[in-house]
Each structure stands twice: as structure tokens, then as C-alpha cells.
Design a protein around this motif. Sequence first.
Motif, PDB file in Angstrom:
ATOM      1  N   GLU A 158       0.834  -1.204   0.000  1.00 53.17           N
ATOM      2  CA  GLU A 158       0.000   0.000   0.000  1.00 53.17           C
ATOM      3  C   GLU A 158       0.866   1.251   0.000  1.00 53.17           C
ATOM      4  O   GLU A 158       0.589   2.224  -0.717  1.00 53.17           O
ATOM      5  N   ALA A 159       1.902   1.244   0.851  1.00 48.23           N
ATOM      6  CA  ALA A 159       2.777   2.411   0.940  1.00 48.23           C
ATOM      7  C   ALA A 159       3.505   2.647  -0.381  1.00 48.23           C
ATOM      8  O   ALA A 159       3.689   3.798  -0.800  1.00 48.23           O
ATOM      9  N   CYS A 160       3.906   1.556  -1.054  1.00 48.50           N
ATOM     10  CA  CYS A 160       4.590   1.690  -2.344  1.00 48.50           C
ATOM     11  C   CYS A 160       3.640   2.224  -3.407  1.00 48.50           C
ATOM     12  O   CYS A 160       4.055   2.961  -4.314  1.00 48.50           O
ATOM     13  N   ALA A 161       2.372   1.847  -3.319  1.00 48.45           N
ATOM     14  CA  ALA A 161       1.393   2.352  -4.278  1.00 48.45           C
ATOM     15  C   ALA A 161       1.184   3.853  -4.104  1.00 48.45           C
ATOM     16  O   ALA A 161       1.024   4.588  -5.084  1.00 48.45           O
ATOM     17  N   ASP A 162       1.194   4.311  -2.854  1.00 51.28           N
ATOM     18  CA  ASP A 162       1.000   5.734  -2.576  1.00 51.28           C
ATOM     19  C   ASP A 162       2.234   6.559  -2.922  1.00 51.28           C
ATOM     20  O   ASP A 162       2.125   7.699  -3.379  1.00 51.28           O
ATOM     21  N   SER A 163       3.405   5.977  -2.677  1.00 48.83           N
ATOM     22  CA  SER A 163       4.654   6.686  -2.934  1.00 48.83           C
ATOM     23  C   SER A 163       5.653   5.694  -3.529  1.00 48.83           C
ATOM     24  O   SER A 163       6.494   5.142  -2.809  1.00 48.83           O
ATOM     25  N   PRO A 164       5.578   5.448  -4.841  1.00 48.52           N
ATOM     26  CA  PRO A 164       6.391   4.398  -5.462  1.00 48.52           C
ATOM     27  C   PRO A 164       7.887   4.634  -5.292  1.00 48.52           C
ATOM     28  O   PRO A 164       8.382   5.735  -5.562  1.00 48.52           O
ATOM     29  N   PRO A 165       8.624   3.605  -4.849  1.00 50.48           N
ATOM     30  CA  PRO A 165      10.082   3.706  -4.776  1.00 50.48           C
ATOM     31  C   PRO A 165      10.688   3.501  -6.167  1.00 50.48           C
ATOM     32  O   PRO A 165       9.961   3.353  -7.162  1.00 50.48           O
ATOM     33  N   GLU A 166      11.997   3.484  -6.259  1.00 52.18           N
ATOM     34  CA  GLU A 166      12.657   3.233  -7.533  1.00 52.18           C
ATOM     35  C   GLU A 166      12.251   1.836  -8.003  1.00 52.18           C
ATOM     36  O   GLU A 166      12.465   0.850  -7.290  1.00 52.18           O
ATOM     37  N   PRO A 167      11.621   1.701  -9.185  1.00 50.45           N
ATOM     38  CA  PRO A 167      11.008   0.427  -9.577  1.00 50.45           C
ATOM     39  C   PRO A 167      11.973  -0.747  -9.678  1.00 50.45           C
ATOM     40  O   PRO A 167      11.651  -1.869  -9.279  1.00 50.45           O
ATOM     41  N   LYS A 168      13.159  -0.514 -10.207  1.00 54.97           N
ATOM     42  CA  LYS A 168      14.131  -1.608 -10.346  1.00 54.97           C
ATOM     43  C   LYS A 168      14.559  -2.104  -8.969  1.00 54.97           C
ATOM     44  O   LYS A 168      14.664  -3.323  -8.730  1.00 54.97           O
ATOM     45  N   LEU A 184      12.853  -1.928  -6.145  1.00 58.24           N
ATOM     46  CA  LEU A 184      11.744  -2.644  -5.524  1.00 58.24           C
ATOM     47  C   LEU A 184      11.619  -4.048  -6.115  1.00 58.24           C
ATOM     48  O   LEU A 184      11.434  -5.027  -5.377  1.00 58.24           O
ATOM     49  N   ALA A 185      11.729  -4.170  -7.424  1.00 57.19           N
ATOM     50  CA  ALA A 185      11.617  -5.473  -8.067  1.00 57.19           C
ATOM     51  C   ALA A 185      12.697  -6.423  -7.579  1.00 57.19           C
ATOM     52  O   ALA A 185      12.429  -7.593  -7.260  1.00 57.19           O
ATOM     53  N   GLY A 234       5.021  -0.551 -11.175  1.00 53.49           N
ATOM     54  CA  GLY A 234       4.850   0.090 -12.472  1.00 53.49           C
ATOM     55  C   GLY A 234       5.336  -0.814 -13.595  1.00 53.49           C
ATOM     56  O   GLY A 234       5.799  -1.937 -13.366  1.00 53.49           O
ATOM     57  N   PHE A 235       5.239  -0.336 -14.837  1.00 54.91           N
ATOM     58  CA  PHE A 235       5.629  -1.147 -15.985  1.00 54.91           C
ATOM     59  C   PHE A 235       7.099  -1.542 -15.914  1.00 54.91           C
ATOM     60  O   PHE A 235       7.464  -2.694 -16.154  1.00 54.91           O
ATOM     61  N   GLU A 236       7.957  -0.569 -15.559  1.00 49.97           N
ATOM     62  CA  GLU A 236       9.395  -0.851 -15.520  1.00 49.97           C
ATOM     63  C   GLU A 236       9.731  -1.896 -14.467  1.00 49.97           C
ATOM     64  O   GLU A 236      10.491  -2.839 -14.712  1.00 49.97           O
ATOM     65  N   GLY A 237       9.161  -1.730 -13.269  1.00 48.50           N
ATOM     66  CA  GLY A 237       9.448  -2.680 -12.202  1.00 48.50           C
ATOM     67  C   GLY A 237       8.907  -4.065 -12.501  1.00 48.50           C
ATOM     68  O   GLY A 237       9.561  -5.085 -12.211  1.00 48.50           O
TER      69      GLY A 237
END
Length: 297
Positions: free
Chosen positions: A214-224, A226-227, A253-256
Motif C-alpha cells: 500500500e505504501a509503495c502504491a501511494d509513494s512508489p520507490p525506484e522500480p528496479k 523494488l523489483a 509500475g511497468f518498468e518494475g
Amino acid sequence: MTWFSEDELRRQAGDVSFARGARYLESVEALDDVAGGVAAVVSGTDRYTVRLRNVGGELVGECSCPHAADGFFCKHCVAVGLLVLEGVADGGAADIRGYVETLTRDELVELLVGHANEDPVLFRKLSLKAGREDLDALRRHVEGTLRLRGFVGFQGTLAYTEKVREVLATAKEIMDAPLLCRVVELVVEALDFVEDSFGALGEEVRTALALYAEACADSPPEPKELAEWLLRLDLDGSGRVDVSVADFTTGLGFEGLAVFRAGVEERWRLDDGEDPYRSRKLQRLREGFAATRNWKA
């Protein structure tokens, strides 16, 4: 006069546990009146904490032993109840609320701080509350609270799980992604050092992961990043954590998602099948992508 009878004890426990509890009276330690009932420690295979509550005139028993964890009124509760019936304690604690309501604000502050300095549980709860105003201090406090330094048994696991619940209750109010990320890491590390036969701590890991998503959805971290973190958590650690791709779709997101999927496919390609459990985890993650609407091949 107590709020229950010997017949009520026998009815709740059953004849077998009642008979066993009757032989445990000398194992009861530190029986005290507390608000709404009594509390005690009972020595058995381990030292168990027991609480008998008066809930609307009904007897409710709680114990930290495995039998009670399965939902039974155990022999330890019976032993404490029999001592209450003998008059060792009666559950008739003084009107604490009435007394507290007579105190001034300064007196209340001194009373609470004084007790917190003597009671680690109260101190921890108040520290978590205070930490909402100082995030750096809260993170340090969480680090010290949740890091284990050796194996703990069943009783220690129950106490540790309660600490995790308290931390998550505060973290949920703040929804700080780095804090929740660290909570997940610390509790996952702890899974290798605890006796979690009932899965209570594993359930808190799932709760922490859901909050972090939920927290990542509200404030996305660097996608790579996080993945790669999720891949390590699910596939490169102890294997006791299952990541839901769907929960983290927005945060990745798409990149992650592309990085995550590439990592799963690479591990799938190299999988030799010697670890069926790991193979099933890889298959589950691949199926998770198929069900992720945001993913476009």
C-alpha cells in the motif's frame, strides 16, 4: 464472591483438563488481582501466563500454552481458577478508573512515565506512540525492538509476535514505506530463529507485506530496486515468504514489473528441479504475472 463456580470451570475445561488442573495448584506463581479478573504464571513444560477474565459475568480463560492456543480452556486456567475459588484472589480489583479520574494532568504524567520506566511492555508501547513525531527515532526503536539475537522458543515467539503487532499498528498510522520495508526484513530474518508452529508470526509477515505494498502504491520507490528486493525476498532467502505480484503492481509500475518478470524467468530457465518447493514458487510467480492486468507483454 467470585464470578464463576467449580462447575463452570469443569464445564469449560472438560473432565480430563479439570483433573489435570487440580494437580497443578502448586505450580501457580504470582497470582494477582487485575482489572477485570486475575493474572498468574503457571510452571509446566514452560512458564505460562494465565489470565481469567470476568466478561459480563462470564468466565473467559486465556493462557500462553499450546493447548490454549488451539482454543481450549487448559489445565493451567483450571489451576488458577481453583485457587481463586479457594480465596487466594477474587478478581475484585479496586476501582482504578475512579482513582485515575481524580488525578491532575501532571500527576497522570508522572504516574505513567514512572510505570513505563519499570514496565518494558508499557515503555515499548509509549515509545512507538512517541515515535510518530520523530521518524528517525522510531526507525531506531523498531530496529532494536525487532532484531533477534538468537533462537527463541514458543513463549519467546509469542512475545516477539506481540511486539511485531504493536510495531505494525504504529507503522500503519504512518505508512512510511522505508519503515515498513525494514519491518518486513527484520521479521523475515526472525522467522529463522523462532518456534512459529502456529504460524502467527508468518501471518504478521503477510500483514507487513500488504501494508508495504500500500505504501509503495501511494509513494512508489525506484522500480528496479523494488523489483530486485521482492525477488530476493521471495526466491533468494529462506523461502518462507510468498510475494503477491498483484499487490505490488502499482508500486512496481511497468518498468518494475518488467524487471521482476525477467528475474523470475531467468531463475525459471536455470531451475534444475532439484528443489520442488522452489520450482513451485517460481511457477506461482509466473502465474501471478498472467493474472496481472497492468502487465502487457
